[in-house]
Enzyme design. Structure first.
Site, PDB file in Angstrom:
ATOM      1  N   ARG A 105       0.855  -1.194   0.000  1.00  0.00           N
ATOM      2  CA  ARG A 105       0.000   0.000   0.000  1.00  0.00           C
ATOM      3  C   ARG A 105       0.885   1.236   0.000  1.00  0.00           C
ATOM      4  NH1 ARG A 105      -4.799   0.096   4.206  1.00  0.00           N
ATOM      5  NH2 ARG A 105      -3.101   0.583   5.617  1.00  0.00           N
ATOM      6  N   THR A 109      -1.219   7.409  -0.595  1.00  0.00           N
ATOM      7  CA  THR A 109      -2.527   7.260  -1.252  1.00  0.00           C
ATOM      8  C   THR A 109      -3.336   6.083  -0.708  1.00  0.00           C
ATOM      9  OG1 THR A 109      -1.671   5.760  -2.920  1.00  0.00           O
ATOM     10  CG2 THR A 109      -1.532   8.118  -3.416  1.00  0.00           C
ATOM     11  N   ASP A 201       0.050  -3.847  11.963  1.00  0.00           N
ATOM     12  CA  ASP A 201       0.548  -4.201  10.625  1.00  0.00           C
ATOM     13  C   ASP A 201       0.877  -5.700  10.596  1.00  0.00           C
ATOM     14  OD1 ASP A 201       2.294  -2.557   8.122  1.00  0.00           O
ATOM     15  OD2 ASP A 201       2.491  -4.714   8.442  1.00  0.00           O
ATOM     16  N   ASP A 204       4.465  -6.745   9.300  1.00  0.00           N
ATOM     17  CA  ASP A 204       5.522  -6.413  10.272  1.00  0.00           C
ATOM     18  C   ASP A 204       5.478  -7.351  11.468  1.00  0.00           C
ATOM     19  OD1 ASP A 204       6.626  -4.393   8.794  1.00  0.00           O
ATOM     20  OD2 ASP A 204       5.548  -2.785   9.825  1.00  0.00           O
TER      21      ASP A 204
END
Ligand code: PRP
Ligand code: URA
Length: 210
Positions: A105, A109, A201, A204
Site C-alpha cells: 500500500r 494514497t 501491521d 511487520d
C-alpha cells in the site's frame, strides 16, 4: 453488504485465536503460529464446497468407490502477510499449486502498488484461493483478484482473518462473484487506513520488521 458472498467465521476456536493474535503482547513467534492455526480453520470452511471425484479404492476387504479431490486448487498469497497462511492451506490441500502476487500500500494514497506476480501456467483451470490476513480498504484484495481475472481465472475465493466493512464492500462491489471467508468483521478504519481494533501491521508482526 451482500450476506450471500461473505462467510463470517463464528467458530469459538477461531474467535479465541484472533483475540490472542490482536494482543500487543503476542510476539512474532506466537503471531506466526496463530496465523497458521487460524488459516487452517478458515481454510477448512472455505474448502467445504470443493468438488469431488469418484476413485476406486481397494480396502483390505474389497474394492469400493471413494471420493477424492481432483488437482484443482491454486493458493495465491498476497505478499508479504499472505505468506503466513500458505503452510496451513498446503497442509489441508497438499497438491495445491502456489502463485504469488506482491502488493504494497502506498503510504500516502493507500492505493495498492504491484511489485511481483508469478502464477502457475494452468491457473485459469483452477479454483484460486487468495490469502491475506488483512482486508482494510480492500484495495489490495480487489487488485489481486483483478490480476487473476485478467489471467482468465473464473473461480476465486478470498480468505482473510480480519476485515473492515469498507474492505468487504470494496471487494463485493468490484467482484460480486467472489466469496469472502472472514475470521472477524471489525468496526472501521482509522485515518491511516488501519483496521480498528485490528492487530496493527500484519506483515511487520509476522516477520518481525516492526
Ligand atoms: C497489508 C495487508 C494487505 C493490505 C490490506 O499489506 O497484508 O495486503 O495491507 O490493506 P488494503 O485492504 O487497504 O489494501 P501491506 O501493504 O502493509 O504490505 P506488507 O504485507 O508487505 O506489509
Ligand atoms: N494492513 C495491515 O497490516 N493492517 C491494517 O490494519 C491495515 C492494512
Amino acid at each position: 453488504m451482500n450476506t450471500e458472498t461473505i462467510h463470517l467465521m463464528d467458530h469459538p476456536l477461531i474467535q479465541h485465536k484472533i483475540s490472542m493474535l490482536r494482543s500487543v503482547d503476542t510476539d512474532t513467534k506466537d503471531f506466526r503460529q496463530l496465523v497458521n492455526e487460524i488459516a487452517l480453520l478458515i481454510g477448512y470452511e472455505a474448502t467445504r464446497d470443493l468438488p469431488l471425484e469418484d476413485q476406486e479404492v481397494t480396502t483390505p476387504l474389497m474394492k469400493t468407490i471413494g471420493k477424492v479431490l481432483p488437482k484443482q486448487v491454486c493458493l495465491v498469497p498476497i505478499l508479504r502477510a499472505g505468506l503466513g497462511m500458505v503452510d496451513a492451506m498446503l497442509n489441508l490441500i497438499p497438491a495445491a499449486k502456489v502463485g504469488h502476487i506482491g502488493l504494497y500500500r502506498d503510504p500516502k494514497t493507500k492505493e495498492p502498488v504491484e511489485y511481483y506476480c508469478k502464477l502457475p501456467p494452468d491457473v485459469s483451470d483452477r479454483i484460486t484461493m487468495v490469502l491475506d490476513p488483512m482486508l482494510a480498504t480492500g484495495g489490495s484484495a480487489a487488485a489481486a483478484i483483478s490480476f487473476l481475472k485478467q489471467r482468465g481465472v473464473t473461480r476465486i475465493k478470498l480468505l482473510n482473518i480480519i476485515g473492515a466493512p469498507q474492505g468487504v464492500e470494496t471487494v463485493q462491489k468490484a467482484h460480486p462473484d467472489v466469496h469472502i471467508y472472514l475470521g472477524h468483521l471489525d468496526e472501521k478504519l482509522n485515518d491511516q487506513a488501519y483496521i480498528l481494533p485490528g492487530l496493527g501491521d500484519a506483515g511487520d508482526r509476522l516477520f518481525g520488521t516492526l
